[in-house]
Design a protein around this motif. Sequence first.
Motif, PDB file in Angstrom:
ATOM      1  N   UNK A 192       0.816  -1.209   0.000  1.00 16.34           N
ATOM      2  CA  UNK A 192       0.000   0.000   0.000  1.00 16.34           C
ATOM      3  C   UNK A 192       0.856   1.268   0.000  1.00 16.34           C
ATOM      4  N   UNK A 193       2.162   1.109   0.168  1.00 15.10           N
ATOM      5  CA  UNK A 193       3.047   2.266   0.284  1.00 15.10           C
ATOM      6  C   UNK A 193       3.590   2.741  -1.061  1.00 15.10           C
ATOM      7  N   UNK A 194       3.301   1.997  -2.139  1.00 13.42           N
ATOM      8  CA  UNK A 194       3.856   2.350  -3.448  1.00 13.42           C
ATOM      9  C   UNK A 194       2.806   3.002  -4.327  1.00 13.42           C
ATOM     10  N   UNK A 195       3.286   3.760  -5.302  1.00 12.21           N
ATOM     11  CA  UNK A 195       2.439   4.541  -6.191  1.00 12.21           C
ATOM     12  C   UNK A 195       2.262   3.797  -7.512  1.00 12.21           C
ATOM     13  N   UNK A 196       1.087   3.190  -7.707  1.00 11.87           N
ATOM     14  CA  UNK A 196       0.810   2.434  -8.921  1.00 11.87           C
ATOM     15  C   UNK A 196      -0.120   3.223  -9.835  1.00 11.87           C
ATOM     16  N   UNK A 197       0.037   3.050 -11.129  1.00  7.16           N
ATOM     17  CA  UNK A 197      -0.848   3.720 -12.072  1.00  7.16           C
ATOM     18  C   UNK A 197      -0.299   3.688 -13.479  1.00  7.16           C
ATOM     19  N   UNK A 198      -1.132   4.088 -14.435  1.00  6.36           N
ATOM     20  CA  UNK A 198      -0.716   4.141 -15.823  1.00  6.36           C
ATOM     21  C   UNK A 198       0.258   5.296 -16.032  1.00  6.36           C
ATOM     22  N   UNK A 199       1.232   5.082 -16.899  1.00 10.66           N
ATOM     23  CA  UNK A 199       2.247   6.104 -17.144  1.00 10.66           C
ATOM     24  C   UNK A 199       1.891   6.935 -18.367  1.00 10.66           C
ATOM     25  N   UNK A 200       2.288   8.183 -18.318  1.00 14.46           N
ATOM     26  CA  UNK A 200       2.150   9.101 -19.435  1.00 14.46           C
ATOM     27  C   UNK A 200       3.432   9.921 -19.500  1.00 14.46           C
ATOM     28  N   UNK A 201       3.544  10.778 -20.506  1.00 16.75           N
ATOM     29  CA  UNK A 201       4.715  11.639 -20.594  1.00 16.75           C
ATOM     30  C   UNK A 201       4.842  12.502 -19.343  1.00 16.75           C
ATOM     31  N   UNK A 202       3.722  13.062 -18.876  1.00 19.95           N
ATOM     32  CA  UNK A 202       3.765  13.916 -17.685  1.00 19.95           C
ATOM     33  C   UNK A 202       4.213  13.118 -16.465  1.00 19.95           C
ATOM     34  N   UNK A 203       3.643  11.924 -16.275  1.00 17.20           N
ATOM     35  CA  UNK A 203       3.998  11.138 -15.086  1.00 17.20           C
ATOM     36  C   UNK A 203       5.445  10.672 -15.146  1.00 17.20           C
ATOM     37  N   UNK A 204       5.943  10.326 -16.349  1.00 12.08           N
ATOM     38  CA  UNK A 204       7.337   9.919 -16.461  1.00 12.08           C
ATOM     39  C   UNK A 204       8.276  11.035 -16.003  1.00 12.08           C
ATOM     40  N   UNK A 205       7.915  12.257 -16.336  1.00 10.62           N
ATOM     41  CA  UNK A 205       8.795  13.384 -16.037  1.00 10.62           C
ATOM     42  C   UNK A 205       8.641  13.891 -14.604  1.00 10.62           C
ATOM     43  N   UNK A 206       7.401  13.901 -14.086  1.00  5.86           N
ATOM     44  CA  UNK A 206       7.163  14.628 -12.840  1.00  5.86           C
ATOM     45  C   UNK A 206       6.556  13.789 -11.712  1.00  5.86           C
ATOM     46  N   UNK A 207       5.741  12.808 -12.014  1.00  8.40           N
ATOM     47  CA  UNK A 207       5.103  12.000 -10.959  1.00  8.40           C
ATOM     48  C   UNK A 207       5.196  10.520 -11.322  1.00  8.40           C
ATOM     49  N   UNK A 208       6.390   9.924 -11.224  1.00  9.98           N
ATOM     50  CA  UNK A 208       6.555   8.523 -11.636  1.00  9.98           C
ATOM     51  C   UNK A 208       5.578   7.587 -10.930  1.00  9.98           C
ATOM     52  N   UNK A 209       5.104   6.613 -11.686  1.00  9.68           N
ATOM     53  CA  UNK A 209       4.216   5.583 -11.158  1.00  9.68           C
ATOM     54  C   UNK A 209       4.701   4.220 -11.620  1.00  9.68           C
ATOM     55  N   UNK A 210       4.423   3.220 -10.812  1.00  6.04           N
ATOM     56  CA  UNK A 210       4.766   1.848 -11.189  1.00  6.04           C
ATOM     57  C   UNK A 210       3.661   1.332 -12.098  1.00  6.04           C
ATOM     58  N   UNK A 211       4.015   1.047 -13.359  1.00  5.44           N
ATOM     59  CA  UNK A 211       2.997   0.633 -14.327  1.00  5.44           C
ATOM     60  C   UNK A 211       3.076  -0.855 -14.678  1.00  5.44           C
ATOM     61  N   UNK A 212       4.024  -1.573 -14.073  1.00  7.02           N
ATOM     62  CA  UNK A 212       4.131  -3.015 -14.302  1.00  7.02           C
ATOM     63  C   UNK A 212       4.810  -3.649 -13.104  1.00  7.02           C
ATOM     64  N   UNK A 213       4.292  -4.793 -12.670  1.00  5.04           N
ATOM     65  CA  UNK A 213       4.744  -5.405 -11.422  1.00  5.04           C
ATOM     66  C   UNK A 213       4.946  -6.902 -11.605  1.00  5.04           C
ATOM     67  N   UNK A 214       6.026  -7.411 -11.028  1.00  5.00           N
ATOM     68  CA  UNK A 214       6.240  -8.853 -10.920  1.00  5.00           C
ATOM     69  C   UNK A 214       6.283  -9.216  -9.444  1.00  5.00           C
ATOM     70  N   UNK A 215       5.705 -10.343  -9.099  1.00  4.73           N
ATOM     71  CA  UNK A 215       5.863 -10.895  -7.757  1.00  4.73           C
ATOM     72  C   UNK A 215       6.549 -12.243  -7.919  1.00  4.73           C
ATOM     73  N   UNK A 216       7.563 -12.472  -7.111  1.00  3.83           N
ATOM     74  CA  UNK A 216       8.391 -13.665  -7.322  1.00  3.83           C
ATOM     75  C   UNK A 216       8.659 -14.380  -6.008  1.00  3.83           C
ATOM     76  N   UNK A 217       8.385 -15.673  -5.991  1.00  2.00           N
ATOM     77  CA  UNK A 217       8.790 -16.536  -4.884  1.00  2.00           C
ATOM     78  C   UNK A 217      10.253 -16.909  -5.119  1.00  2.00           C
ATOM     79  N   UNK A 218      11.115 -16.491  -4.217  1.00  2.00           N
ATOM     80  CA  UNK A 218      12.548 -16.715  -4.395  1.00  2.00           C
ATOM     81  C   UNK A 218      12.958 -18.103  -3.902  1.00  2.00           C
ATOM     82  N   UNK A 219      14.219 -18.448  -4.189  1.00  4.83           N
ATOM     83  CA  UNK A 219      14.818 -19.707  -3.726  1.00  4.83           C
ATOM     84  C   UNK A 219      14.054 -20.921  -4.251  1.00  4.83           C
TER      85      UNK A 219
END
Length: 463
Positions: A311-338
Motif C-alpha cells: 500500500x506504500x507504493x504509487x501504482x498507475x498508468x504512465x504518461x509523458x507527464x507522469x514519467x517526467x514529474x510523478x513517476x508511477x509503477x505501471x508493471x509489477x512482478x511478484x516472485x517466490x525466491x529460492x
Amino acid sequence: MPTDLTRDLMDLIERGRDRQLRLAVTGLSRAGKTAFLTSLVDQLRHAGLEARLDLLTASREGRLLGAQRVSQQDLAVPRFPFDRARASLESTPPEWPQPTRGISELRLKIRYRPGRQQWLRPDTAELTLDLFDYPGEWLLDLPLLDHDFLSWSLAQWDAAGPARRAMLADWESAVRELRLDDEADEARLAEISERYAEGLRAAREAGFSDLQPGRFLLPGELSGAPVLQFFPLPGLEQASPDDLERLPETSVYRTLARRFSYYQQHIVKPFYREHFRRFDRQIVLVDVLGALNAGPERFEDLSKALHRLMQSFNYGQRSLFSRLFTPRIDRLAIAATKADHVTPEQHARLVGLLEALLAEPLKNLKYANIPVKAMSLAAIRATEAREVTHQGRKSPALKGVTLEGEPLLAFPGEVPSRLPDPAFWDRQGFDFTAFRPQPSTTGALPHIRMDLALDWLIGDKLA
C-alpha cells in the motif's frame, strides 16, 4: 565530464523519450534482494555471450548486445557493491553475498538492436536501467506513515501473537511498570528501548517479518540516538487522544510520542520521498519457503507485512507527464525466491501459494489495470534436480552442498498450492536446507527464470 546540470537535463530527455526505467527491487529481510540484483547485473553484462536468457525475447532473437555500468544520477549515494558480491560467489568455497547494510544504487546502460527496423530508426538503441538497493528492515517502516503514536501503539499490541510476545516478555515486564504521566527518565527509556530492540531481533531470527521500527533491527549511523529510543505503550485502548495531549510535555507518553513523530518526519519520510516515490517498474521478492518452514504464526506475519507494504507504493498508468514529474509503477512482478530449494514439479505450486498469499493486493492492482505477473525463480542457483530411487520408487530430489561443505541429496516436503489450513501445519514435514551457491561454469551465474523476470520487467522496452 558532464556537469550536474547537463546530467540532469540528459536524464530528463531520456525519461521523456521513455528510454530510462527505475526498477524497484522490493523485499523484506532475507528475501534475496542482493542476490537478485547481483544476478540481474551479471546476466545483462553477459547477454549475447555466456548468459542463458532464452525467455527474454530480445536475447532469444539475438538482439540483446549487453550492458555496461555507468555513472549513476545521485553521486552522493554509494554504488551497489556488485564486484564484491560477485567475488564472494567465486571464492573458494563460494559464499553468498553479504546482506545489505545501507542504501546503494547502480545504473546500467543496456544496448540492443530494435526488433522492427524502420526508416530513420538507428541500428542500435540504448535503455538506461536504474537499480536501487536498501536493507529490507528499513522497508518495514513505510507503513508507519499512516499512524500517529497512539494508533501505532495499539496496532503493535494487536499484532503480537503468542510466540512473538514470548520473545518480548523481558521488555513487556519493564514497560508495564511505566505510567503515562510519569516524568520521563532518559536512562530508563533508553534501557527499555534496547530491550524492545532485542525482542525484535530475536523475532527476526525466529522468522517473523512484520517488525517495526525497522531501524531498531539495523540502526546504522543512528545507533544510540534518542530517535531510536521509543516503543509502543500498553493500556491505551480506552485512552482519550485529548487527555493524552494534555499530559505534561516531559511525561513518558508525550516524550515517546514526540520521538515517534520525529522518526516519521526525519527518518521515514525522507527515505520514502527520495527513493520510493520515483519508481517505474517493480518486482516484489518473497521468501515463501522460509515462512512456510517457520510455521503458521510466521507465515501469517509475512502475509500481513506484505499487504501493508504494497500500500506504500504509487501504482498507475504512465504518461509523458507522469514519467517526467510523478513517476508511477505501471508493471509489477511478484516472485517466490529460492525456487531451487524445491524440485521443479513443485514450482507451479509455489507460484499458486504466492498468489494466494498476496490475493488482496493483487485484486486491487488488477482493478487498477496494472499488469502483474507471478513467478518463481532462483536468482543464483544452489542445487540441481535429480531423480533417485527411494524405497523402490523413483522420486525427485535435490543435489547440493550445504553451507558447511557437505554434499547432500535432499527430499523436500510438499508445498501447498493454496494457503495452508490448520491440518497442514499438523502434518507437514516441509523442510529445506541452506546450500552454497553453485559455481559458474559458463561465466554467467546459474539461475532459474531470471530471464522470465527480465522479459516481464524490461522486455517491452527492448522491442
